[in-house]
Every structure is written in structure tokens, then in C-alpha cells.
Enzyme design. Structure first.
Site, PDB file in Angstrom:
ATOM      1  N   TYR A 185       1.219  -1.104   0.064  1.00  0.00           N
ATOM      2  CA  TYR A 185       0.329   0.189  -0.271  1.00  0.00           C
ATOM      3  C   TYR A 185       1.167   1.349  -0.090  1.00  0.00           C
ATOM      4  O   TYR A 185       2.046   1.442   0.763  1.00  0.00           O
ATOM      5  CB  TYR A 185      -0.956  -0.064   1.294  1.00  0.00           C
ATOM      6  N   CYS A 186       0.974   2.645  -0.393  1.00  0.00           N
ATOM      7  CA  CYS A 186       0.688   3.721  -0.249  1.00  0.00           C
ATOM      8  C   CYS A 186      -0.389   5.018  -0.417  1.00  0.00           C
ATOM      9  O   CYS A 186      -1.480   4.354   0.133  1.00  0.00           O
ATOM     10  CB  CYS A 186       1.844   3.855  -1.464  1.00  0.00           C
ATOM     11  N   THR A 187       0.748   6.177  -0.999  1.00  0.00           N
ATOM     12  CA  THR A 187      -0.771   6.799  -0.217  1.00  0.00           C
ATOM     13  C   THR A 187      -1.972   7.104  -1.392  1.00  0.00           C
ATOM     14  O   THR A 187      -3.323   7.557  -0.819  1.00  0.00           O
ATOM     15  CB  THR A 187       0.235   8.019  -0.062  1.00  0.00           C
TER      16      THR A 187
END
Length: 318
Positions: free
Chosen positions: A176-178
Site C-alpha cells: 500500500y501507499c498514499t
């Protein structure tokens, strides 16, 4: 609140990024928008702010373009601009991974997980959750149980994975990331590296936090954002603070840049400790001749020297 902050990206072909950037900058300025947008032959990656009316006009303008007709915008309400200027810059990549052999997410990327599916992955002991962001982003907030890669730049993530491959062998990997853009390319790279079961949080943390079912559950702390807000809340179920003050280790969610312009390290620090340690991360930075905190607060030479002794006390109690 009459302003909105938009976060968005799209992997698509842009034949002439330089000309596109020039035209796009003119459009954004004409609509009084502020933000940072990167464009390349592989697409667009942007975040900007403006009034609701101006941002709605921007989204309509983009959706009218065949290349961006289905582009998803993540929207936050705001009290004012989240940026000071407007930049649109042509780049080699819209997110810098600097691979020898590039990955095209339109052809190779991990399975998309909805927020609800991602929450199930968080609850699964046999799934490895990798945070694809930088260490300072992780330290302010992250999903419970996620692995923290020890990196300060996204381009260093592949090497970190190779060095720690044993941690993920034969397991399902979810990243996951922003907002999702980093994971599009990173998850594709994982597949090329031989990881067989790879998935990603579709739309990133920003989407997960607004989902009516998940409501940001299992997120601890705040989410770091690359604008003047610095951080935003994600978990609507329970509030926790995991960030720790650089100096005394107390709970803290306030990021500043080190006052030494040659350092600029981001540290979590209270207003009290920022003043006590002259806005710096270390003694050497605090005594730097161009210390921005000293200049901004018109601190005298005698007061400067006096506050430098606070670092002696810090070392005595370390």
C-alpha cells in the site's frame, strides 16, 4: 470549507510531455490552482488545491480529455490552499523507481484490493503487508502489522526487498501507499521478481480512510501528505498517536524540517522542543551559520549560545 485538495494519477500515453506541461501550467494558473504535477510519456501524477468551483472545473477539463476520461480524483476539503505555488514539470517517470528494466503498470501490476478486501488481508496472518512509502511517512502513521522498509526514497525499495526477500518467501504479499501510484509500479516489479501472489490497496490509504465500511480501521497515527497540511487523519474508528518526538520520545505528530538548510531532515518535534533546540535535529545543525529558526525568530548571539547548551543536557540524559 470552500477549498478542495485533489490527489490523482493516470498511467497513459502523453506523446509530448514538455508541451503538455507548458499548456497544463497555463490552464492551472488561469484557474488560480496551486500544486505539483509531474508528466511524462507514461502519464500524469498530480496533487493540487483550489476553490471548489475551480477544482470542479479542473476535473471536468481532465475528464473531457480521452486520455483521462476515467481518472479517479481523491478529494479532501480544506480551508485554503495546500500549496504556495503551481508547478507542472516534465519527468522521465511520474514516480521515480529508476529500474534498469521499467515496468508498465498497464500491462503488469498486482491484483487490486478494495478497502474491504484489504482489511481482510490485514487480518490474515499468512499475508505480508508492505508499506511502499518512505520511513518518515511510516513513522507518522501506518497500518497495524505492516512492514517498514528502511528507505528514504522510493527508488531504494527494490534493493531493500532483494536484501530482505526471505521475509516474504512463499507468502501472499500486499502493498500500500498514499494514493496508489507507487504500488502500481512496485507491485508489477514484485511480479517480475518472481513473487507469485501480489496485491495492492486500490486507491491507496486515502481511499481506505474514506471508505464507509472500513472507516480507516487498523490505521495507527496520521497519514503524511506532500503539501502544507503535512498530515491528515485516516482512522475514523479509533484515534492513536504513534509518532515520537525526536528529542524526548513523547507522542508527537508535528513534522518540521531541520533548520539547517544543508540538512533539511524531517523530524517529529513539539513546539517546545523546536524552540529549545533551535529547530535543528542535532548540535551541528543548531549551530549552523544559516540556521533558519535563528534567523526567523531574530535570536541574538548570546541567546543562540545559551540554547546550544540544551544539547549538553540532552546527551547527559541519553
Amino acid at each position: 470549507m470552500n477549498y478542495q485538495v485533489l490527489l490523482y494519477y493516470k498511467y497513459t500515453t502523453i506523446d509530448d510531455p514538455e508541451q503538455f506541461a507548458q499548456d497544463h501550467l497555463a490552464f492551472c494558473k488561469a484557474h488560480h490552482l496551486k500544486g505539483r504535477i509531474l508528466v511524462s510519456t507514461e502519464g500524469i501524477n498530480g496533487t493540487l488545491s483550489g476553490t471548489k468551483e475551480e477544482t470542479e472545473q479542473y476535473m471536468a477539463h481532465m475528464h473531457a480529455d480521452e486520455r483521462f476520461k476515467d481518472m479517479v480524483f481523491k478529494i479532501d476539503e480544506a480551508e485554503g490552499h495546500a500549496f504556495k505555488k503551481m508547478h507542472v514539470r516534465p519527468r522521465k517517470e511520474i514516480v521515480a523507481l529508476d529500474l534498469e528494466e521499467d515496468v508498465d503498470p498497464r500491462h503488469t501490476t498486482g491484483q487490486y484490493l478494495s478497502p474491504v478486501e484489504f482489511r481482510k488481508a490485514l487480518e490474515d496472518d499468512d499475508t505480508v503487508i508492505i508499506d511502499a512509502r518512505n520511513d518518515y511517512e511510516f513513522d507518522l502513521g501506518h497500518f497495524r502489522g505492516a512492514i517498514r522498509p528502511n528507505i528514504t526514497r522510493f527508488r531504494d525499495l527494490p534493493d531493500w526487498i532483494k536484501e530482505n526477500k526471505a521475509l516474504f518467501a512463499d507468502k501472499k504479499v500486499v502493498t500500500y501507499c498514499t494514493g496508489g501510484i507507487r504500488c502500481e509500479k512496485f507491485s508489477g516489479w514484485l511480479l517480475k521478481e518472481g513473487f507469485e501472489d501480489v496485491a495492492q490497496l486500490h486507491g491507496g490509504i486515502a481511499t481506505y480512510g474514506k471508505d464507509p465500511e472500513t472507516k480507516g480501521q487498523y490505521w495507527d497515527g496520521k497519514m503524511y501528505v506532500f503539501d502544507d497540511r503535512i498530515s491528515v487523519d485516516i482512522n475514523q474508528v479509533e484515534k492513536t498517536i504513534i509518532g515520537k518526538d525526536w528529542f524526548d520520545g513523547k507522542p508527537c505528530e508535528r513534522y518540521i524540517n531541520c533548520a539547517n538548510p544543508e540538512c533539511n531532515k524531517q523530524i517529529l518535534v513539539s513546539e517546545e522542543n523546536e524552540a529549545k533546540y533551535l529547530g535543528a535535529c542535532s548540535y551541528d545543525c543548531a549551530k549552523h551559520e544559516r540556521n533558519r529558526y535563528v534567523q526567523a525568530n531574530n535570536i541574538s548571539g548570546n541567546e543562540w549560545q545559551q540554547r546550544l547548551t540544551n544539547f549538553d543536557d540532552l546527551h547527559q540524559h541519553a
